[in-house]
Every structure is written in structure tokens, then in C-alpha cells.
Design a protein around this motif. Sequence first.
Motif, short mmCIF file in Angstrom:
data_model
loop_
_atom_site.label_atom_id
_atom_site.label_comp_id
_atom_site.label_asym_id
_atom_site.label_seq_id
_atom_site.Cartn_x
_atom_site.Cartn_y
_atom_site.Cartn_z
N SER A 190 0.85 -1.19 0.00
CA SER A 190 0.00 0.00 0.00
C SER A 190 0.88 1.24 0.00
O SER A 190 1.91 1.29 0.68
CB SER A 190 -0.90 0.01 1.24
OG SER A 190 -1.47 1.29 1.42
N ASN A 191 0.49 2.26 -0.75
CA ASN A 191 1.26 3.50 -0.79
C ASN A 191 0.76 4.54 0.20
O ASN A 191 1.31 5.63 0.28
CB ASN A 191 1.22 4.10 -2.20
CG ASN A 191 1.93 3.24 -3.21
OD1 ASN A 191 2.98 2.66 -2.92
ND2 ASN A 191 1.36 3.13 -4.41
N ILE A 192 -0.29 4.20 0.98
CA ILE A 192 -0.86 5.23 1.85
C ILE A 192 -0.25 5.23 3.25
O ILE A 192 -0.55 6.11 4.04
CB ILE A 192 -2.39 5.13 1.95
CG1 ILE A 192 -2.82 3.94 2.81
CG2 ILE A 192 -3.03 5.10 0.58
CD1 ILE A 192 -4.28 4.04 3.25
N ARG A 193 0.59 4.23 3.58
CA ARG A 193 1.18 4.21 4.91
C ARG A 193 2.58 3.62 4.85
O ARG A 193 2.90 2.83 3.97
CB ARG A 193 0.31 3.41 5.89
CG ARG A 193 0.21 1.95 5.57
CD ARG A 193 -0.79 1.22 6.45
NE ARG A 193 -0.48 1.30 7.88
CZ ARG A 193 -1.19 0.65 8.81
NH1 ARG A 193 -2.22 -0.10 8.46
NH2 ARG A 193 -0.86 0.76 10.07
N SER A 194 3.40 3.99 5.84
CA SER A 194 4.77 3.49 5.85
C SER A 194 5.24 3.13 7.26
O SER A 194 6.43 2.98 7.50
CB SER A 194 5.71 4.54 5.23
OG SER A 194 5.56 5.79 5.87
N ASP A 195 4.30 2.99 8.20
CA ASP A 195 4.65 2.66 9.57
C ASP A 195 4.92 1.17 9.73
O ASP A 195 4.77 0.39 8.79
CB ASP A 195 3.54 3.11 10.53
CG ASP A 195 2.18 2.48 10.19
OD1 ASP A 195 1.82 2.48 9.00
OD2 ASP A 195 1.49 2.00 11.11
N HIS A 196 5.29 0.77 10.95
CA HIS A 196 5.57 -0.62 11.27
C HIS A 196 4.77 -1.00 12.52
O HIS A 196 4.59 -0.17 13.42
CB HIS A 196 7.07 -0.83 11.50
CG HIS A 196 7.89 -0.47 10.31
ND1 HIS A 196 8.20 0.84 9.98
CD2 HIS A 196 8.45 -1.24 9.34
CE1 HIS A 196 8.92 0.85 8.86
NE2 HIS A 196 9.08 -0.40 8.46
N ILE A 197 4.30 -2.24 12.58
CA ILE A 197 3.37 -2.62 13.65
C ILE A 197 3.70 -3.99 14.25
O ILE A 197 4.38 -4.80 13.63
CB ILE A 197 1.90 -2.63 13.16
CG1 ILE A 197 1.69 -3.71 12.08
CG2 ILE A 197 1.47 -1.26 12.66
CD1 ILE A 197 0.23 -3.92 11.69
N LEU A 198 3.20 -4.20 15.46
CA LEU A 198 3.24 -5.51 16.12
C LEU A 198 1.91 -5.68 16.85
O LEU A 198 1.59 -4.91 17.76
CB LEU A 198 4.40 -5.58 17.13
CG LEU A 198 4.48 -6.88 17.96
CD1 LEU A 198 4.77 -8.07 17.06
CD2 LEU A 198 5.53 -6.75 19.07
N TRP A 199 1.12 -6.67 16.44
CA TRP A 199 -0.18 -6.89 17.07
C TRP A 199 0.01 -7.34 18.51
O TRP A 199 0.90 -8.13 18.83
CB TRP A 199 -0.97 -7.95 16.29
CG TRP A 199 -1.48 -7.42 14.98
CD1 TRP A 199 -0.90 -7.58 13.75
CD2 TRP A 199 -2.65 -6.61 14.78
NE1 TRP A 199 -1.65 -6.91 12.80
CE2 TRP A 199 -2.71 -6.32 13.41
CE3 TRP A 199 -3.64 -6.11 15.64
CZ2 TRP A 199 -3.74 -5.54 12.86
CZ3 TRP A 199 -4.65 -5.34 15.10
CH2 TRP A 199 -4.70 -5.06 13.72
N LEU A 200 -0.83 -6.82 19.39
CA LEU A 200 -0.73 -7.15 20.82
C LEU A 200 -1.38 -8.49 21.10
O LEU A 200 -2.35 -8.89 20.46
CB LEU A 200 -1.42 -6.06 21.66
CG LEU A 200 -0.87 -4.64 21.54
CD1 LEU A 200 -1.46 -3.76 22.63
CD2 LEU A 200 0.65 -4.62 21.61
#
Length: 200
Positions: A61-71
Motif C-alpha cells: 500500500s502507498n498510503i502508509r509506511s509505519d511498522h506494527i506488532l499486534w498485541l
Amino acid sequence: MEAVLLPKSWNVDQILDDLDQHGFSIIDDAYSSEYIHQLVEECTSHLNQFRDAAIQNGIVSNIRSDHILWLHEELKISHQHTKTLYTLAEQFNRAFYLGINNVEAHFACYNSGEFYALHRDNPQGKNGRIISAVYYLHEDWQDDWGGELRLQDKNDQWHTLQPKPNRVALFQSDLLHEVLKAKHQRLSITAWLRHNDSIL
């Protein structure tokens, strides 16, 4: 999910009124400094497990560039925040009859230059998300570091909310919003108070 008491800084009457009038609310000084420190430690010690949020099912996706970790429950410190949101959801259900019965959440890391373009968390009411909650868990932040949450309230007025440490931003999941480009690493927990169709 076991019930927990809401922190004293969480003024439920004010939160309910803000959501009713504007569709969003801010909680400052949400937790104790000891809890914040533990939470930051838990988040930063797992940064190597974060994944690129811009890739979903192999599609970029070009709309976001963050990084995540599901809890999950093994992340015991952040799980306390999830339990607090369940308690808040009970207040929302009593006041607004929202039918919230689930909370999903992930750590989010925006490194310098990263952003999330304009979007809605529940476009056209398709995914059960009702209230979004962003908790800023970094211990220091300066106004010129970017990373603000910009959102359009239910009256079509735009607001730019600073990601101040120990702040929770609550808003209707159907509101249009974006995360402006960060100029410094920005840490948060993003959560959604939702109804789960498989449970209802």
C-alpha cells in the motif's frame, strides 16, 4: 476479559460528551510514569518483531509506511491498556448502545519520514470498528517532530492533535484522519473498540 478500574484522569462524563458533540476526545496524563516507562520498555524491546504495515497479504500500500506488532496476552504490560479499553467500552455501550464486545490493538512505530495518508478506520461500516484509540507511549516529544494526528470531526471541522506523551486520542472509526510525516521515531498503541460479528 476481566474488568479493571479506569484511571482517575479518564473523565468518563467528559469523554462521553466530547464524543457525542464532536466525535473525538482527548485524555492527557493517562497513566502513571512508572507504567509508561514499563510500556516503552516492552515496546522497544520487541521492535525487531515489528512488520511493515504497508504490506497486507503481499500487496504493498502507498498510503502508509509505519511498522506494527499486534498485541497479545503475552505482552503483559500493553495488555493492561487493552483491559482498560474494555472497561471504557462498557461505558460507551451503556451511553450509546454501541454493542462493542472486542478490542484489537497493535504497537505502531513511525520512524523519521513515515506517515499514514488520509483514510477511515471503518470505511462504509464494513469491519466492525466503532471507536479508534491511539495512545502515545514515547516518553519525550517536541512539537516540531511532526507525527500529528489530523482528523475531521463529525461536524466537518479539522483538528491537528499533537502526539504528546501519555495522551490518548479517541475518535469515531468512521472519521477521516491521517498521521502527518514524523521527523523523529514516534511510538504508540493503536486500538479499535469494535463488535465482532462472529460473537453477536
